[in-house]
Enzyme design. Structure first.
Site, PDB file in Angstrom:
ATOM      1  N   GLU A  75       0.822  -1.225   0.000  1.00 38.75           N
ATOM      2  CA  GLU A  75       0.000   0.000   0.000  1.00 38.75           C
ATOM      3  C   GLU A  75       0.856   1.276   0.000  1.00 38.75           C
ATOM      4  OE1 GLU A  75      -2.773  -0.894  -0.592  1.00 38.75           O
ATOM      5  OE2 GLU A  75      -3.145  -2.786   0.401  1.00 38.75           O
ATOM      6  N   GLY A  76       1.977   1.221  -0.696  1.00 35.21           N
ATOM      7  CA  GLY A  76       2.921   2.336  -0.681  1.00 35.21           C
ATOM      8  C   GLY A  76       3.921   2.112   0.438  1.00 35.21           C
TER       9      GLY A  76
END
Length: 603
Positions: A411-412
């Protein structure tokens, strides 16, 4: 529809400049009876179907992962967030967090499969799809008849998601797009039926999303790499996906042309807070196991749980779990309340949820970073408590440590999320959504003023701790305010300064959440009843003060010189000074002894 209760609901990021009252936060102690029943159902499912099969997951039993996911679908767990009209349960955001929390603790393989399917595999269609797309795909995804996957990352496009090279070319008759390109690290690829695929049409600035069906008997130009060999999450199917002129009907475009980057970013916001939730029960289970082992392991005729060095580890593990719970469910309820306000105002479900989550994107990034690092630290200490046995694959700590590692990349990366949190805060201030300038100027004036000699009144519960939180907020405003003034729009070029400022922001939110949870429940249940919880909140704050001090010095030293630097360092010393230093050893011992007596994390 239940009307949102009347309380002050701060906008995303406003926690930094406005006081939050403990009665206005939601804590796990506030779960409704329905939510408790759902939690217990999920725990029972995990203990029956997942935990006993940990060895099979570690030996890459992908078929077992698919089987467990099908069973989860039959029980309704995959459709908690899906509206009832598409065969979901239509439950609120807190309930969706709760299910994600408790289904994820036993193994990272199921945590990944569940998160990829319910989040980035299903929600983009639920939130951005046409009515026809929703009716066709969402019910089958909600019930586990079909599984979803999300194809964004490419060999040359990771954190820079919009730079993907996969192409979508419209046919001459205008009836379909031909997609060609390569995607990598695709979770659930080995058993997914529906793929959310991002591709670029012609030379568009932004990518576009498509819903792509896969039928193994008619692959339509789709092929797959072998299962990736990974450090952890061994039974999570992870493959490359190749598209060779894969034909996709034009009606399967997701949202509008060029809207793919927006879809991807909003899906990531939801994914970030859900990933924080997915780290919580893993911490609880690791703490449980470490406590039981420490009680049973005898050295020098004494259970090692009685040794101070082990007490310190157990207390810190429990503390990170307690504060992570406090912060995650605080933010989840804020999101749910904001969603309900928009629904009451006439917004559609999709619009309400998108805007509700987007409002708290800063908190989502904060939680993703904090909880993913806490589970890594917790599993690492779990290995240490077990000693040599912890390093053995015959005990669950080794796999827990490996599974935890991916959370800091999902998610990053945490580095990206750290910079995002501060960057989004500054942008909100520039748009007038948060008044950072006024409070920052007050802090600047305070630095040049004469400190008050009045003796503070700490007679109220956690009064000094709440004052310390307020002072830590001043540290952020002092450092970030001066940095923005100095660098302006070029601030984003100073990544190490942004990282330092972000660590201050993260510690403020997490520490405040712990203090507010302890205060609220002590007022409701009694101070003596919440003695251990208060100790955990104080212990976390103590560490937060240290982190803020170190990171603020790092930041100040990077851009300030001479008198300005001396003044800011003096201010830092003033803002991080305790009037009554907590006895950290006593706090840890109190927490650890409670853990040992219960032989589990029961907070």
């Amino acid at each position: 529809m239940k009307t949102t209760e009347k309380k002050e609901l701060l906008r995303g990021g406003q926690f930094l400049v406005k006081e939050t009252k403990s009665e206005d936060v939601f804590t796990p102690e506030d779960f409704t009876e329905e939510q408790k029943m759902m939690r217990d159902s999920v725990k029972e499912f995990v203990d029956r179907e997942i935990w006993p099969n940990k060895e099979r997951f570690e030996h890459k039993d992908y078929a077992l992962t698919e089987e467990i996911m099908q069973k989860a679908g039959e029980l309704g767990f995959l459709g908690v967030a899906v509206p009832e009209e598409y065969d979901g349960l239509g439950m609120g955001f807190v309930s969706t967090m709760l299910v994600c929390d408790y289904i994820s603790g036993a193994t990272g393989s199921i945590a990944t499969a569940f998160g990829a399917h319910t989040g980035i595999g299903t929600m983009p269609i639920t939130l951005y799809g046409t009515e026809e797309q929703k009716k066709k795909y969402v019910p089958k995804l909600a019930t586990g008849e079909w599984f979803g996957a999300y194809c964004l990352t490419e060999p040359g496009a990771g954190s820079d998601a919009n730079s993907g090279k996969t192409k979508a070319v419209l046919s001459e008759d205008g009836k379909y797009y031909s997609i060609s390109g390569q995607k990598m690290w695709i979770s659930n690829a080995g058993f997914a039926k529906v793929f959310i695929v991002f591709a670029r049409i012609e030379d568009d600035k932004n990518i576009t999303g498509f819903i792509v069906e896969y039928d193994k008997d008619h692959p339509n130009g789709m092929s797959f790499g072998e299962e990736e060999k990974k450090l952890g999450i061994h039974a999570s199917s992870t493959r490359q996906v190749f598209f060779n002129e894969t034909k996709v009907p034009v009606e399967n475009m997701l949202s509008e042309r060029g809207n793919g980057f927006k879809i991807a970013m909003n899906a990531l916001n939801i994914g970030r807070i859900k990933l924080a939730a997915a780290s919580l029960d893993a911490q609880r289970r690791i703490t449980d196991l470490a406590t039981k082992y420490a009680n049973e392991r005898i050295q020098f005729d004494t259970p090692i749980a009685k040794f101070g060095a082990i007490k310190s580890k157990l207390a810190e593990m429990a503390t990170s779990a307690y504060v992570g719970e406090a912060a995650a469910y605080r933010a989840a309820k804020n999101i749910e309340d904001r969603i309900n306000i928009r629904l009451e105002g006439g917004a559609s479900h999709a619009e309400a949820e998108l805007k509700g989550v987007e409002e708290y994107a800063i908190e989502c990034s904060i939680l993703k970073v904090a909880c993913s690092e806490d589970i890594q630290n917790c599993s690492d200490e779990g290995i240490q408590v077990y000693g040599g046995m912890g390093f053995s694959a015959d005990t669950p700590m080794e796999s827990a440590w490996r599974d935890a590692r991916i959370a800091r990349i999902y998610e990053g990366t945490n580095e990206i999320n750290r910079m995002l949190a501060v960057g989004m805060l500054v942008k909100k201030a520039m748009k007038g959504h948060i008044d950072l300038l006024g409070p920052a100027m007050k802090v600047a004036d305070e630095l040049t003023g004469i400190p008050s000699m009045d003796k503070p009144d700490y007679s109220e519960l956690l009064a000094e701790e709440k004052e310390m939180i307020a002072k830590l907020k001043k540290v952020f405003l002092m450092v970030a305010g001066s940095a923005v003034q100095k660098y302006g729009p070029q601030l984003e070029d100073h990544q190490q300064l942004l990282l330092a400022a972000s660590d201050i922001l993260i510690e403020v939110y997490m520490a405040e959440s712990g203090i507010l949870r302890a205060e609220k429940n002590a007022k409701k249940l009694g101070v003596e009843n919440q003695k251990i919880q208060i100790a955990m909140a104080k212990l976390y704050l103590y560490h937060a003060v240290d982190t803020v001090t170190i990171k603020a010095k790092e930041g100040i030293g990077s851009f300030a010189e001479g008198d300005e630097q001396r003044m800011m360092l003096m201010g830092l010393k003033r803002f991080t000074k305790y009037s009554n230093m907590p006895n950290v050893v006593e706090l840890r011992n109190t927490i650890a002894e409670k853990l040992s007596s219960e032989n589990a994390y029961k907070f």
